[in-house]
Write a protein that holds these residues in place. Sequence first.
Motif, PDB file in Angstrom:
ATOM      1  N   ASN A 201       0.823  -1.207   0.000  1.00  0.00           N
ATOM      2  CA  ASN A 201       0.000   0.000   0.000  1.00  0.00           C
ATOM      3  C   ASN A 201       0.856   1.256   0.000  1.00  0.00           C
ATOM      4  O   ASN A 201       0.562   2.224  -0.715  1.00  0.00           O
ATOM      5  CB  ASN A 201      -0.929  -0.002   1.220  1.00  0.00           C
ATOM      6  CG  ASN A 201      -2.048  -1.014   1.096  1.00  0.00           C
ATOM      7  OD1 ASN A 201      -2.975  -0.840   0.321  1.00  0.00           O
ATOM      8  ND2 ASN A 201      -1.957  -2.088   1.861  1.00  0.00           N
ATOM      9  N   CYS A 214       3.669  -7.480 -10.089  1.00  0.00           N
ATOM     10  CA  CYS A 214       4.168  -8.521  -9.197  1.00  0.00           C
ATOM     11  C   CYS A 214       4.885  -9.589 -10.005  1.00  0.00           C
ATOM     12  O   CYS A 214       4.372 -10.035 -11.035  1.00  0.00           O
ATOM     13  CB  CYS A 214       2.985  -9.129  -8.442  1.00  0.00           C
ATOM     14  SG  CYS A 214       3.443 -10.372  -7.227  1.00  0.00           S
ATOM     15  N   ALA A 234      -2.225 -15.127  -4.510  1.00  0.00           N
ATOM     16  CA  ALA A 234      -3.137 -14.246  -3.774  1.00  0.00           C
ATOM     17  C   ALA A 234      -2.468 -12.907  -3.463  1.00  0.00           C
ATOM     18  O   ALA A 234      -3.100 -11.846  -3.538  1.00  0.00           O
ATOM     19  CB  ALA A 234      -3.595 -14.922  -2.488  1.00  0.00           C
ATOM     20  N   ALA A 235      -1.180 -12.951  -3.128  1.00  0.00           N
ATOM     21  CA  ALA A 235      -0.448 -11.719  -2.843  1.00  0.00           C
ATOM     22  C   ALA A 235      -0.346 -10.853  -4.099  1.00  0.00           C
ATOM     23  O   ALA A 235      -0.510  -9.625  -4.043  1.00  0.00           O
ATOM     24  CB  ALA A 235       0.938 -12.046  -2.298  1.00  0.00           C
ATOM     25  N   GLN A 237      -2.436 -10.803  -6.520  1.00  0.00           N
ATOM     26  CA  GLN A 237      -3.756 -10.228  -6.757  1.00  0.00           C
ATOM     27  C   GLN A 237      -3.974  -8.989  -5.891  1.00  0.00           C
ATOM     28  O   GLN A 237      -4.543  -7.994  -6.340  1.00  0.00           O
ATOM     29  CB  GLN A 237      -4.845 -11.258  -6.482  1.00  0.00           C
ATOM     30  CG  GLN A 237      -6.263 -10.773  -6.764  1.00  0.00           C
ATOM     31  CD  GLN A 237      -6.500 -10.465  -8.236  1.00  0.00           C
ATOM     32  OE1 GLN A 237      -6.136 -11.260  -9.098  1.00  0.00           O
ATOM     33  NE2 GLN A 237      -7.093  -9.323  -8.526  1.00  0.00           N
ATOM     34  N   ARG A 238      -3.485  -9.044  -4.665  1.00  0.00           N
ATOM     35  CA  ARG A 238      -3.618  -7.878  -3.787  1.00  0.00           C
ATOM     36  C   ARG A 238      -2.784  -6.709  -4.303  1.00  0.00           C
ATOM     37  O   ARG A 238      -3.211  -5.546  -4.223  1.00  0.00           O
ATOM     38  CB  ARG A 238      -3.209  -8.240  -2.351  1.00  0.00           C
ATOM     39  CG  ARG A 238      -4.139  -9.252  -1.682  1.00  0.00           C
ATOM     40  CD  ARG A 238      -3.969  -9.263  -0.170  1.00  0.00           C
ATOM     41  NE  ARG A 238      -2.610  -9.575   0.258  1.00  0.00           N
ATOM     42  CZ  ARG A 238      -2.121 -10.797   0.402  1.00  0.00           C
ATOM     43  NH1 ARG A 238      -2.880 -11.851   0.115  1.00  0.00           N
ATOM     44  NH2 ARG A 238      -0.889 -10.997   0.824  1.00  0.00           N
ATOM     45  N   ARG A 240      -2.146  -6.179  -7.452  1.00  0.00           N
ATOM     46  CA  ARG A 240      -2.930  -5.664  -8.573  1.00  0.00           C
ATOM     47  C   ARG A 240      -4.051  -4.755  -8.094  1.00  0.00           C
ATOM     48  O   ARG A 240      -4.317  -3.684  -8.661  1.00  0.00           O
ATOM     49  CB  ARG A 240      -3.515  -6.809  -9.394  1.00  0.00           C
ATOM     50  CG  ARG A 240      -4.102  -6.358 -10.746  1.00  0.00           C
ATOM     51  CD  ARG A 240      -5.420  -7.017 -11.041  1.00  0.00           C
ATOM     52  NE  ARG A 240      -6.488  -6.516 -10.193  1.00  0.00           N
ATOM     53  CZ  ARG A 240      -7.268  -5.462 -10.479  1.00  0.00           C
ATOM     54  NH1 ARG A 240      -7.073  -4.784 -11.591  1.00  0.00           N
ATOM     55  NH2 ARG A 240      -8.232  -5.084  -9.656  1.00  0.00           N
ATOM     56  N   ASP A 241      -4.708  -5.169  -7.023  1.00  0.00           N
ATOM     57  CA  ASP A 241      -5.848  -4.417  -6.508  1.00  0.00           C
ATOM     58  C   ASP A 241      -5.426  -3.046  -5.969  1.00  0.00           C
ATOM     59  O   ASP A 241      -6.092  -2.039  -6.229  1.00  0.00           O
ATOM     60  CB  ASP A 241      -6.561  -5.213  -5.416  1.00  0.00           C
ATOM     61  CG  ASP A 241      -7.254  -6.464  -5.954  1.00  0.00           C
ATOM     62  OD1 ASP A 241      -7.428  -6.563  -7.192  1.00  0.00           O
ATOM     63  OD2 ASP A 241      -7.597  -7.342  -5.137  1.00  0.00           O
ATOM     64  N   VAL A 242      -4.316  -3.001  -5.221  1.00  0.00           N
ATOM     65  CA  VAL A 242      -3.890  -1.711  -4.680  1.00  0.00           C
ATOM     66  C   VAL A 242      -3.356  -0.815  -5.798  1.00  0.00           C
ATOM     67  O   VAL A 242      -3.515   0.415  -5.747  1.00  0.00           O
ATOM     68  CB  VAL A 242      -2.840  -1.868  -3.549  1.00  0.00           C
ATOM     69  CG1 VAL A 242      -3.420  -2.659  -2.387  1.00  0.00           C
ATOM     70  CG2 VAL A 242      -1.546  -2.484  -4.049  1.00  0.00           C
ATOM     71  N   ARG A 265      -9.054 -11.593 -13.674  1.00  0.00           N
ATOM     72  CA  ARG A 265      -8.610 -10.996 -12.414  1.00  0.00           C
ATOM     73  C   ARG A 265      -8.183  -9.538 -12.561  1.00  0.00           C
ATOM     74  O   ARG A 265      -7.817  -8.898 -11.584  1.00  0.00           O
ATOM     75  CB  ARG A 265      -7.481 -11.828 -11.806  1.00  0.00           C
ATOM     76  CG  ARG A 265      -7.949 -13.196 -11.323  1.00  0.00           C
ATOM     77  CD  ARG A 265      -6.803 -14.017 -10.732  1.00  0.00           C
ATOM     78  NE  ARG A 265      -7.250 -15.338 -10.308  1.00  0.00           N
ATOM     79  CZ  ARG A 265      -7.837 -15.604  -9.151  1.00  0.00           C
ATOM     80  NH1 ARG A 265      -8.044 -14.618  -8.286  1.00  0.00           N
ATOM     81  NH2 ARG A 265      -8.218 -16.820  -8.847  1.00  0.00           N
TER      82      ARG A 265
END
Length: 293
Positions: A201, A214, A234-235, A237-238, A240-242, A265
């Motif tokens: 973040n 990533c 999963a990490a 993906q997080r 990517r989301d942030v 995704r």
Amino acid sequence: MMTLHTLVAAAAALVASLGLRADRPAPTTPQPARSNALATWKQGGSAFGIFVPSERPMNATDANGKRLPPLYTEGGAHTLGSNPLLDYLFLNLEGAYDAAAVKAMVTGLSHLPASGRPTLLVRIPTIEAAGEDSTRARVKAILGMGADGVVIPHVRSAAEARIAAGFFKDAGANVWTRANPKGTIVAMLMIEDGGAVTEMNEIAAVPGYSLLSCGIGSLTQSMGGREKAAEAEAACQRVRDVADKAGMPSMMTANAATLRDRITRGYKGLLLMGATAQTDSLILSGRDAVGRK
């Protein structure tokens, strides 16, 4: 027996009946519309690219049996750049920086119209391995040669992300960001270590760069190997989301087994291996999945 004049007249009549003209070629299969990664990302779209393949045979050696380094040529760059399916080319020099390879790629692509060539991204060695001064100089040199962007791998913290973003500012680069939508240069940082994941973040909040991505292979190893593959995915993906929340696309490697999932995704940079008919077919499938013609 038909005279030559009669034969010519008959042929002309046949051409006319088919709706063709004798002075132009028959219609060909429509080609996909050419774009490049930067233009595509500016519009919020998904871009497809490949790792630039070495033109040297795998495991080639010199007369003393020493393995030869990868080879990249102007001709090879021109051939890759002429493929309208490729939005970007990813030149991976993380293992061994090679300024001549960058120059060859830039020169080869320069023979194509500016509007008809892919975005050239160059991945360089890590800040940790090369040092800040060397990395800063390489970013400036690569952009000075005419590459469209630089990728800095293994950014380990928000503090290092600020240093990395500063390299582009020091080079005077007009970096494309949400705050600078008219930018022309792609600056990409990569999270590939477990420690950096905990600061994702803060890293995403650092201003001055274009993409936050990533490295799934390196991150998987950092987190403990294959047994941790699901956790690494999963990490990523997080990350990517942030990145998306901060207004940045994310790039991810993909293959026949993972491409559709990567698209679903939300990854906007799909990076494939190889310049082959199979890769082209996969990109066509991916373009169809995201609604690109």
